[in-house]
Design an enzyme around this catalytic site. Structure first.
Site, PDB file in Angstrom:
ATOM      1  N   THR A 201       0.830  -1.209   0.000  1.00  0.00           N
ATOM      2  CA  THR A 201       0.000   0.000   0.000  1.00  0.00           C
ATOM      3  C   THR A 201       0.859   1.252   0.000  1.00  0.00           C
ATOM      4  O   THR A 201       2.045   1.207   0.364  1.00  0.00           O
ATOM      5  CB  THR A 201      -0.904   0.020   1.249  1.00  0.00           C
ATOM      6  OG1 THR A 201      -1.825   1.095   1.180  1.00  0.00           O
ATOM      7  CG2 THR A 201      -0.069   0.169   2.514  1.00  0.00           C
ATOM      8  N   ARG A 211       4.224   8.092   9.023  1.00  0.00           N
ATOM      9  CA  ARG A 211       3.150   7.220   9.511  1.00  0.00           C
ATOM     10  C   ARG A 211       3.246   5.855   8.849  1.00  0.00           C
ATOM     11  O   ARG A 211       3.469   5.731   7.650  1.00  0.00           O
ATOM     12  CB  ARG A 211       1.791   7.850   9.218  1.00  0.00           C
ATOM     13  CG  ARG A 211       0.592   7.000   9.678  1.00  0.00           C
ATOM     14  CD  ARG A 211       0.009   6.166   8.549  1.00  0.00           C
ATOM     15  NE  ARG A 211      -1.199   5.448   8.956  1.00  0.00           N
ATOM     16  CZ  ARG A 211      -1.830   4.553   8.187  1.00  0.00           C
ATOM     17  NH1 ARG A 211      -1.371   4.283   6.975  1.00  0.00           N
ATOM     18  NH2 ARG A 211      -2.912   3.943   8.632  1.00  0.00           N
ATOM     19  N   VAL A 212       3.086   4.820   9.639  1.00  0.00           N
ATOM     20  CA  VAL A 212       3.069   3.450   9.142  1.00  0.00           C
ATOM     21  C   VAL A 212       1.778   2.796   9.609  1.00  0.00           C
ATOM     22  O   VAL A 212       1.436   2.868  10.790  1.00  0.00           O
ATOM     23  CB  VAL A 212       4.287   2.648   9.639  1.00  0.00           C
ATOM     24  CG1 VAL A 212       4.184   1.189   9.219  1.00  0.00           C
ATOM     25  CG2 VAL A 212       5.588   3.265   9.119  1.00  0.00           C
ATOM     26  N   GLY A 213       1.072   2.158   8.694  1.00  0.00           N
ATOM     27  CA  GLY A 213      -0.159   1.458   9.036  1.00  0.00           C
ATOM     28  C   GLY A 213       0.081  -0.015   9.304  1.00  0.00           C
ATOM     29  O   GLY A 213       1.188  -0.444   9.641  1.00  0.00           O
ATOM     30  N   THR A 234      -7.562  -4.769   5.151  1.00  0.00           N
ATOM     31  CA  THR A 234      -7.534  -3.494   4.453  1.00  0.00           C
ATOM     32  C   THR A 234      -8.354  -2.491   5.253  1.00  0.00           C
ATOM     33  O   THR A 234      -9.193  -2.878   6.063  1.00  0.00           O
ATOM     34  CB  THR A 234      -8.093  -3.640   3.028  1.00  0.00           C
ATOM     35  OG1 THR A 234      -7.981  -2.393   2.333  1.00  0.00           O
ATOM     36  CG2 THR A 234      -9.552  -4.068   3.031  1.00  0.00           C
ATOM     37  N   GLY A 237      -5.579   1.217   9.192  1.00  0.00           N
ATOM     38  CA  GLY A 237      -4.532   0.376   9.739  1.00  0.00           C
ATOM     39  C   GLY A 237      -4.372   0.450  11.233  1.00  0.00           C
ATOM     40  O   GLY A 237      -4.036  -0.546  11.887  1.00  0.00           O
TER      41      GLY A 237
END
Length: 329
Positions: A201, A211-213, A234, A237
């Site tokens: 993604t 930012r990391v999901g 999905t 996150g």
């Protein structure tokens, strides 16, 4: 006395049978296994499935199938939430997250990777060529370049135009089922009966830089247990990370839940945690898909509108997921 013993023996056997029933229900020896089969999230999963199916129908590994499948979406500039053409963060930078997992519990992951079109293949290289699991940011880019991946500009004119328009108000309000936070997650069972999965993604549009999901986090965005099944997620996150959602789905399947019921229970867990924090579900969407060792599959989401693609011996089709709430589609 003998009659009493026989009676107690029958009760004991009956209790054991009842206790094992959920586990046995998925593994009846006379039921034909549905393989190969591949599942992927959202309507762009149809084209991705076609690429994965080429590998599966030729007898290839599920690992190769899921990598090739999601690479197709990563390279498509019209898909604005994955790879090349993905919407940037609020600083105008396209940062990509991805992870991959094989039948041996081999795992690789990248997060906040810039300038590389195929983060899923970088993730696989980390899995196969390093002692590590995850590389992030500049370190991930350095590794990718050392492996021969070309560095390129991933910000397309369309995405740049949307970002500049967003800057006029800089209002951050993700909308359910609007593809500013969607992921392609893919899970597959190959002809040999082995499972693998991939997830990739560009994350939420206009997110904070860095930012990391859930997508690159094994156990959150993706999990595979070759004895049991696989799941991927999905949507928002942060909520998937909070519940380690994909691992939860697989563990529920281990306890005897069918893939459909496992996805439903995982969504209900997110709903419960949201209510516990006194938050509403208005702008929170999460969807799970799951596949077990028998090729049985299922999906569930919070709001209506989530769909997934399934390709097996009956063909490639888009399936509308059932939802916890009957809104937004």
């Amino acid at each position: 006395m003998n009659s009493r013993r026989k009676f107690l023996h029958k009760i004991g056997l009956g209790s054991i049978a009842l206790g094992l029933a959920p586990q046995l229900s998925q593994g009846m020896p006379n039921k034909k296994i549905n393989k190969p089969v591949v599942l992927s999230t959202w309507d762009f999963g149809l084209k991705a499935n076609e690429e994965a199916w080429k590998v599966l129908i030729a007898g290839g590994r599920a690992l190769d199938a899921v990598e090739q499948g999601v690479r197709f979406t990563e390279a498509d500039p019209t898909e604005r939430s994955v790879g090349y053409g993905g919407r940037p963060d609020r600083d105008g930078k396209v940062t990509l997250d991805a992870c991959i997992m094989d039948e041996f519990a081999g795992i690789g992951s990248v997060a906040a990777l810039e300038g590389i079109k195929h983060p899923i293949t970088v993730a696989r290289a980390i899995m196969e060529k390093t002692p590590h699991v995850m590389l992030v940011g500049d370190g991930a880019l350095q590794f990718a370049k050392e492996q021969g991946f070309p560095e390129e500009n991933l910000l397309t004119p369309e995405s740049e135009r949307e970002w500049k328009e967003w800057l006029k108000t800089a209002k951050y309000e993700p909308v359910v089922n609007i593809e500013n936070h969607d992921t392609i997650g893919m899970i597959a069972l190959d002809a040999a009966g082995n499972l693998s999965g991939a997830c990739t993604t560009s994350g939420m549009a206009f997110k904070m830089h860095g930012r990391v999901g859930d997508s690159p986090i094994i156990g959150a965005g993706l999990y595979v247990d070759n004895e049991i099944g696989a799941a991927t997620a999905t949507g928002h996150g942060e909520e998937v990370i909070r519940t380690v959602g994909s691992h939860l789905v697989v563990e529920l399947m281990r306890q005897g839940y069918a893939p459909q019921k496992a996805c439903e229970e995982a969504v209900k867990r997110i709903v419960k945690f949201t209510h516990n924090r006194k938050k509403t579900l208005d702008n929170i969407q999460v969807g799970f898909i799951a596949l077990n060792k028998r090729g049985e599959y299922g999906a569930f989401c919070i709001h209506g509108g989530f769909n997934y693609a399934k390709y097996d011996g009956k063909g490639n089709e888009l399936i509308k997921s059932n939802s916890y709430l009957k809104t937004n589609g």
